[in-house]
Motif scaffolding. Sequence first.
Motif, PDB file in Angstrom:
ATOM      1  N   LEU A   3       0.855  -1.174   0.000  1.00  0.00           N
ATOM      2  CA  LEU A   3       0.000   0.000   0.000  1.00  0.00           C
ATOM      3  C   LEU A   3       0.895   1.229   0.000  1.00  0.00           C
ATOM      4  N   GLY A   4       0.962   1.893  -1.144  1.00  0.00           N
ATOM      5  CA  GLY A   4       1.724   3.121  -1.237  1.00  0.00           C
ATOM      6  C   GLY A   4       0.856   4.305  -0.853  1.00  0.00           C
ATOM      7  N   VAL A   5       1.456   5.276  -0.181  1.00  0.00           N
ATOM      8  CA  VAL A   5       0.728   6.470   0.238  1.00  0.00           C
ATOM      9  C   VAL A   5       1.580   7.675  -0.142  1.00  0.00           C
ATOM     10  N   SER A   6       1.055   8.540  -1.006  1.00  0.00           N
ATOM     11  CA  SER A   6       1.798   9.728  -1.390  1.00  0.00           C
ATOM     12  C   SER A   6       1.257  10.957  -0.666  1.00  0.00           C
ATOM     13  N   GLY A   7       1.939  12.078  -0.826  1.00  0.00           N
ATOM     14  CA  GLY A   7       1.728  13.230   0.037  1.00  0.00           C
ATOM     15  C   GLY A   7       0.556  14.114  -0.281  1.00  0.00           C
ATOM     16  N   LEU A  17      -8.524   2.294   4.517  1.00  0.00           N
ATOM     17  CA  LEU A  17      -8.271   1.302   3.472  1.00  0.00           C
ATOM     18  C   LEU A  17      -7.356   0.204   3.997  1.00  0.00           C
ATOM     19  N   LEU A  18      -6.327   0.592   4.742  1.00  0.00           N
ATOM     20  CA  LEU A  18      -5.401  -0.386   5.320  1.00  0.00           C
ATOM     21  C   LEU A  18      -6.130  -1.339   6.258  1.00  0.00           C
ATOM     22  N   ARG A  19      -7.047  -0.813   7.060  1.00  0.00           N
ATOM     23  CA  ARG A  19      -7.793  -1.685   7.967  1.00  0.00           C
ATOM     24  C   ARG A  19      -8.648  -2.684   7.201  1.00  0.00           C
ATOM     25  N   HIS A  20      -9.225  -2.265   6.100  1.00  0.00           N
ATOM     26  CA  HIS A  20      -9.994  -3.195   5.266  1.00  0.00           C
ATOM     27  C   HIS A  20      -9.111  -4.361   4.822  1.00  0.00           C
ATOM     28  N   PHE A  21      -7.900  -4.045   4.385  1.00  0.00           N
ATOM     29  CA  PHE A  21      -6.992  -5.084   3.897  1.00  0.00           C
ATOM     30  C   PHE A  21      -6.557  -6.028   5.017  1.00  0.00           C
ATOM     31  N   THR A  22      -6.112  -5.475   6.134  1.00  0.00           N
ATOM     32  CA  THR A  22      -5.600  -6.317   7.210  1.00  0.00           C
ATOM     33  C   THR A  22      -6.705  -7.154   7.846  1.00  0.00           C
ATOM     34  N   GLU A  23      -7.898  -6.570   8.006  1.00  0.00           N
ATOM     35  CA  GLU A  23      -8.995  -7.306   8.635  1.00  0.00           C
ATOM     36  C   GLU A  23      -9.545  -8.406   7.731  1.00  0.00           C
ATOM     37  N   SER A  24      -9.270  -8.319   6.424  1.00  0.00           N
ATOM     38  CA  SER A  24      -9.697  -9.387   5.518  1.00  0.00           C
ATOM     39  C   SER A  24      -8.573 -10.383   5.251  1.00  0.00           C
ATOM     40  N   GLY A  25      -7.490 -10.284   6.033  1.00  0.00           N
ATOM     41  CA  GLY A  25      -6.454 -11.309   6.004  1.00  0.00           C
ATOM     42  C   GLY A  25      -5.274 -11.057   5.104  1.00  0.00           C
ATOM     43  N   HIS A  26      -5.160  -9.886   4.500  1.00  0.00           N
ATOM     44  CA  HIS A  26      -4.045  -9.597   3.601  1.00  0.00           C
ATOM     45  C   HIS A  26      -2.799  -9.168   4.380  1.00  0.00           C
ATOM     46  N   ASP A  27      -1.659  -9.535   3.858  1.00  0.00           N
ATOM     47  CA  ASP A  27      -0.360  -9.144   4.406  1.00  0.00           C
ATOM     48  C   ASP A  27       0.056  -7.858   3.698  1.00  0.00           C
ATOM     49  N   VAL A  28       0.052  -6.741   4.430  1.00  0.00           N
ATOM     50  CA  VAL A  28       0.233  -5.429   3.817  1.00  0.00           C
ATOM     51  C   VAL A  28       1.506  -4.751   4.315  1.00  0.00           C
ATOM     52  N   THR A  29       2.324  -4.302   3.379  1.00  0.00           N
ATOM     53  CA  THR A  29       3.463  -3.456   3.687  1.00  0.00           C
ATOM     54  C   THR A  29       3.127  -2.042   3.224  1.00  0.00           C
ATOM     55  N   VAL A  30       3.157  -1.099   4.136  1.00  0.00           N
ATOM     56  CA  VAL A  30       2.860   0.286   3.800  1.00  0.00           C
ATOM     57  C   VAL A  30       4.153   0.996   3.412  1.00  0.00           C
ATOM     58  N   VAL A  31       4.127   1.639   2.254  1.00  0.00           N
ATOM     59  CA  VAL A  31       5.293   2.386   1.781  1.00  0.00           C
ATOM     60  C   VAL A  31       4.845   3.831   1.515  1.00  0.00           C
ATOM     61  N   PRO A  32       5.053   4.719   2.504  1.00  0.00           N
ATOM     62  CA  PRO A  32       4.672   6.115   2.297  1.00  0.00           C
ATOM     63  C   PRO A  32       5.815   6.891   1.656  1.00  0.00           C
ATOM     64  N   THR A  33       5.498   8.013   1.048  1.00  0.00           N
ATOM     65  CA  THR A  33       6.545   8.942   0.623  1.00  0.00           C
ATOM     66  C   THR A  33       6.891   9.834   1.807  1.00  0.00           C
TER      67      THR A  33
END
Length: 404
Positions: A3-7, A17-33
């Motif tokens: 999950l990329g997040v820009s400024g 959005l991240l909570r939707h992914f994690t609560e549905s079982g996805h392994d998420v790496t967040v990469v912000p700028t």
Amino acid sequence: MVLGVSGGIAAYKACELLRHFTESGHDVTVVPTAAALEFVGAPTWAALSGKPVSAEVWTGVHEVPHVRLGQSADLVIVAPATADLMAKAAHGLADDLLTNTLLTARCPVVLAPAMHTEMWEHPATTANVATLRSRGVIVIEPAEGRLTGADTGKGRLPDPDEIFEVARDVLARSQSATVTAVHDLAGRQVVVSAGGTRERLDPVRFLGNRSSGRQGYALARAAAARGAEVTLVAANVALPDPAGVKVVRVESTAELRDAVLSAAASADAVVMAAAPADFRPVTTSEVKIKKADDGSAPAITLQQNPDILKEISTHRARPESVIVGFAAETGDATGSVLDLARAKLARKGCDLLVVNDVSGGAVFGSTDNEAVILGADGSAVDVPHGSKSALAHLIWDQVVTRLS
């Protein structure tokens, strides 16, 4: 997934959005700028994802994160995607961890733009979006609404729930298709109608039907996930707008006809999933019709509405376009559901007809569906009971075959 997040100020919505992914079982790496971290700090992303967060290529160099993340991801999604981020992605620039990840990704990539209207409409952004889409990147159309400050217009980040649905659709298809097949509607313009029209009797009453619009919305969402530019003509639907879809709201069959004809002029495919009222009152009362003291009911004279599906099939704005109709049938003394549907297919002149057996009120309002997809070429595809999203993709599979 990544999950990329820009400024942009909409970065805070990516938390949902991240909570939707994690609560549905996805392994998420967040990469912000670095700019995104000015809006939402690294501790928030780390706490919600359960993983350390970095915006730099120099963190954990021994693991080569700028290459590994893109290579191992099943999906990369950037929300919000700013004009700056998309410009870098379009031109292959890689000056931080997120842009490096975009260059190394060999999985589906979804960008959810958010910016001011003037930035979205600028020729540079338009060209960058076209470039990205030509490479198979799914760039979701931004929503219209309140922006930063008092501004209102196109450029708002779509609802996180709807971005999640697009991402889930893309992921599901990528498990059983090549990346090219996932984007098989890229560059195509499609029109979908949904819901049920209402014909006004008086200021408080109308003739209508039980269509919820769920199947049409599933079709619009599926087309967007496959890379299409989608116009959704919605008749009296109480559902959130699908992410990346232009929604045109109508009430009556006449309004539905005008909107569909206008959008169909430049469309590669039109799917008429709406349920137009077949009849409308000859006259409409400007005041509420009162009950009679003697218990009698008013007589209402009806006239037939225009047949939109037959009109757009017979007089095609683009001869090579694919037209899809829907038939909600119950069968009667004159024939079975499929007998009546085949006759309707021939009468309407469309390329495909999706047939629902609605005996006993089945299908209406449900999240599931089952159908038979009849082709003008004599084909018939049985679709077993399943989600309306699954049926939507099977319909688009048939459309893509004919567009090809």
